[in-house]
Design an enzyme around this catalytic site. Structure first.
Site, PDB file in Angstrom:
ATOM      1  N   ASP A  25       0.860  -1.180   0.000  1.00 32.40           N
ATOM      2  CA  ASP A  25       0.000   0.000   0.000  1.00 32.40           C
ATOM      3  C   ASP A  25       0.896   1.230   0.000  1.00 32.40           C
ATOM      4  O   ASP A  25       1.957   1.238   0.640  1.00 32.40           O
ATOM      5  CB  ASP A  25      -0.915   0.022   1.224  1.00 32.40           C
ATOM      6  CG  ASP A  25      -1.897   1.178   1.162  1.00 32.40           C
ATOM      7  OD1 ASP A  25      -2.915   1.053   0.457  1.00 32.40           O
ATOM      8  OD2 ASP A  25      -1.626   2.218   1.789  1.00 32.40           O
ATOM      9  N   GLU A  27       1.057   5.621   0.300  1.00 32.51           N
ATOM     10  CA  GLU A  27       0.444   6.919   0.565  1.00 32.51           C
ATOM     11  C   GLU A  27       1.155   7.926  -0.331  1.00 32.51           C
ATOM     12  O   GLU A  27       2.374   7.846  -0.535  1.00 32.51           O
ATOM     13  CB  GLU A  27       0.572   7.305   2.034  1.00 32.51           C
ATOM     14  CG  GLU A  27      -0.099   6.342   2.997  1.00 32.51           C
ATOM     15  CD  GLU A  27      -1.581   6.143   2.727  1.00 32.51           C
ATOM     16  OE1 GLU A  27      -2.231   7.100   2.246  1.00 32.51           O
ATOM     17  OE2 GLU A  27      -2.090   5.037   2.987  1.00 32.51           O
ATOM     18  N   HIS A 166      -5.550   4.717   6.449  1.00 29.04           N
ATOM     19  CA  HIS A 166      -4.846   5.548   5.477  1.00 29.04           C
ATOM     20  C   HIS A 166      -3.366   5.705   5.821  1.00 29.04           C
ATOM     21  O   HIS A 166      -2.753   6.718   5.476  1.00 29.04           O
ATOM     22  CB  HIS A 166      -5.504   6.928   5.336  1.00 29.04           C
ATOM     23  CG  HIS A 166      -6.878   6.869   4.757  1.00 29.04           C
ATOM     24  ND1 HIS A 166      -7.126   6.518   3.442  1.00 29.04           N
ATOM     25  CD2 HIS A 166      -8.087   7.087   5.329  1.00 29.04           C
ATOM     26  CE1 HIS A 166      -8.419   6.541   3.227  1.00 29.04           C
ATOM     27  NE2 HIS A 166      -9.037   6.883   4.349  1.00 29.04           N
ATOM     28  N   ASP A 171      -2.825  -0.337   6.283  1.00 29.14           N
ATOM     29  CA  ASP A 171      -3.682  -0.712   5.158  1.00 29.14           C
ATOM     30  C   ASP A 171      -3.207  -2.003   4.502  1.00 29.14           C
ATOM     31  O   ASP A 171      -4.022  -2.830   4.067  1.00 29.14           O
ATOM     32  CB  ASP A 171      -3.719   0.421   4.133  1.00 29.14           C
ATOM     33  CG  ASP A 171      -4.546   1.616   4.619  1.00 29.14           C
ATOM     34  OD1 ASP A 171      -4.930   1.607   5.808  1.00 29.14           O
ATOM     35  OD2 ASP A 171      -4.772   2.545   3.837  1.00 29.14           O
TER      36      ASP A 171
END
Length: 553
Positions: A25, A27, A166, A171
């Site tokens: 994942d 960001e 998030h 995540d």
């Protein structure tokens, strides 16, 4: 082949219990992979339901993080202060991934950022198999069961041990639990391999189901496979280190290529050629495609012709050529070129560099004679030995274009210069290999050898594949090499200048010969590649940097 046998799912690919998966994942500062940057990478490596390791790092986006992104993720400019840049973080992450398949929720988003950043950092990356838990969840969890397929919704529905927030690692951990829940649902339906899982949201075609039996007895060995029609004509050719695994994927939903799906209804049998090594298989594939020209293989593979830029003998200047010829008369050629459309720009570039700006345009209608012998000698040196005169000319033009703000013109000129360097280097490698009557080399084998390890021997005659064999470790390779020296004698009769007509084959052999741990066992004649640095792209950057320093050449 034997009577039609129903294939088991275990025959069709990598069992899920053995597959290594990295759930990732990201960001980011936004949603555009071309304009935004990664701020955090989180990943979990799993196999057979067991967590093997985790990866997490902040990434310095080298730009302010928008306030709304900071409020959503909790990642602020202070959070990433002192974090590694993507140029440092991405190689570390790719090392963590290794040969594993990637898993992500809405994988298109994460993979688009990883691909864009790899390209921007000039990091070579062959994308591995990818599983998208969003696409799989839409198949497994219907709307009467969940209100939507957001990660937070799915994590709560399956009782994930971690709630997504998030943040990259949280995540990724939640996605692991969602993935395992999906596998539990799809397992009873027959999805027991990585390939099955990747194709679970698709469906096989009726032709794939009808022709599935053709792959029943394909062996798990390196080699070449040919799909044949009712008359025995070749429809499609491919190669693999494991023929069984590769061929059987054609009859699963993972196969989506239109050319293959259109071919399968006409296929009536599959012919396989066992090969000692993948190198032999790759060469055999090229030769079959060149000879049979299967309608479903890639177009344009015509090794008998290519595009070259040739400097003729005597006073003859530069011109386009379709065939490479002997250079003993003082001629020279570079290529094969990526397209016939670059021949004229390359001719103008080299002529301008030697004769002065505008000379290339004046000669654009034809090769024309070279009035001064010195001009011809300089062109030949730029093609065969030393690119500095051309690079200095290009660097000066680039500097003028950059200073004038003509960045698109500068980019086009830089691309042309790199095409020249690649063509000269390609010709140099082919020229050197074609000149060797016989070369037998050995390197540590990546294939199974009696005793567990050993050497792969390769015999090359004038750039053509002559033979290969595997030698167990702690065994004298010379008897095997002498045996190889007696094979492929007819290949010498097909030798051509610069491997004309088989340059793709020669380049497969060159990549093998340039690999790690290669040793020469027997040779006739000397095989010596020109210095790699002579036609390397970084030297253009060096010459350009000198112009900025005001030192010229």
């Amino acid at each position: 082949m034997s009577a039609r046998r129903q294939l088991s799912f275990d025959d069709l690919g990598t069992p899920l219990v053995e597959a290594t998966l990295v759930v990732v994942d990201l960001e980011t500062t936004g949603t555009d992979p071309r304009a935004d940057a990664i701020t955090e990478i989180g990943a979990v490596k799993v196999r057979g339901g067991e967590v093997l390791g985790e990866f997490r790092t902040f990434v310095d986006p080298e730009r302010p993080i928008p306030a709304y992104i900071a409020s959503l993720t909790g990642i602020t400019d202070a959070s990433v202060a002192g974090a590694p840049s993507i140029r440092a973080a991405l190689p570390m992450f790719l090392d963590f991934v290794g040969d594993a398949a990637l898993v992500a929720h809405n994988a298109r988003f994460d993979l688009s950022f990883l691909s864009a950043q790899a390209a921007a950092c000039e990091i070579g990356w062959t994308r591995p198999p990818v599983l998208d838990t969003l696409a799989l969840a839409r198949t497994v969890f219907r709307r009467d069961e969940v209100r939507d397929h957001k990660l937070s919704t799915l994590a709560a529905h399956v009782g994930a041990s971690v709630s997504p927030d998030h943040r990259a690692l949280s995540d990724a951990r939640a996605t692991v639990d969602v993935l395992h829940a999906i596998i539990e649902r799809l397992g009873p339906a027959g999805a027991s391999t990585l390939e099955d899982l990747g194709a679970a949201h698709r469906r096989v075609t009726p032709a794939q189901l009808r022709k599935k039996h053709l792959a029943a007895d394909v062996p798990p060995v390196p080699g070449v496979y040919q799909f044949l029609d009712a008359d025995g004509a070749v429809l499609y050719v491919g190669t693999s280190r494991n023929l069984r695994t590769r061929v059987r994927t054609y009859f699963t939903a993972a196969e989506t290529r239109r050319k293959v799906l259109d071919m399968l209804p006409r296929a009536e049998s599959i012919h396989v050629i066992d090969c000692a090594t993948p190198t032999e298989a790759a060469v055999r594939e090229l030769r079959i495609i060149a000879r049979e020209k299967p309608p479903s293989n890639r177009h344009g593979l015509r090794p008998e012709t290519a595009n070259w830029l040739r400097l003729g003998s005597g006073t003859e200047g530069l011109r386009a050529a379709r065939l490479a010829r002997c250079e003993t008369d003082g001629s020279a050629q570079i290529g094969p070129l990526p397209s016939r459309h670059v021949v004229e720009p390359l001719r103008a570039l080299l002529t301008d560099a030697v004769l002065g700006r505008g000379a290339g345009l004046e000669r654009s209608a034809g090769a024309g004679p070279l009035a001064e012998p010195g001009h011809r000698a300089r062109l030949r040196r730029a093609m065969l030995e030393d690119p500095r005169e051309v690079l200095d000319h290009v660097a000066a033009r680039l500097r003028a274009q950059v200073d004038a703000g003509r960045y698109e013109d500068a980019a086009a000129l830089q691309d042309l210069a790199r095409t020249y360097l690649a063509a000269a280097r390609r010709a140099a490698r082919l020229r050197a290999l074609a000149a060797v009557p016989l070369l037998i080399a050995a390197r540590p084998s990546t294939e199974a050898v009696i005793g567990g390890s050993g050497w792969e021997l390769l015999a090359v005659r004038h750039g053509r594949f002559s033979g290969t064999t595997l030698v167990p470790a702690r065994t004298d390779p010379l008897p095997f090499a002498r045996s190889l020296a007696m094979t492929g004698l007819g290949e010498a009769e097909l030798a051509a200048p610069l491997c004309q007509g088989y340059h793709q084959e020669a380049e497969i052999l060159l990549r093998w010969l340039e690999g790690e741990g290669v040793r020469t066992v027997l040779s006739e004649g000397a095989w010596q590649l020109p210095a790699r640095a002579r036609f390397e792209a970084e030297h253009l950057a060096e010459r350009f940097a000198l112009t900025a320093a005001g030192r010229g050449a």
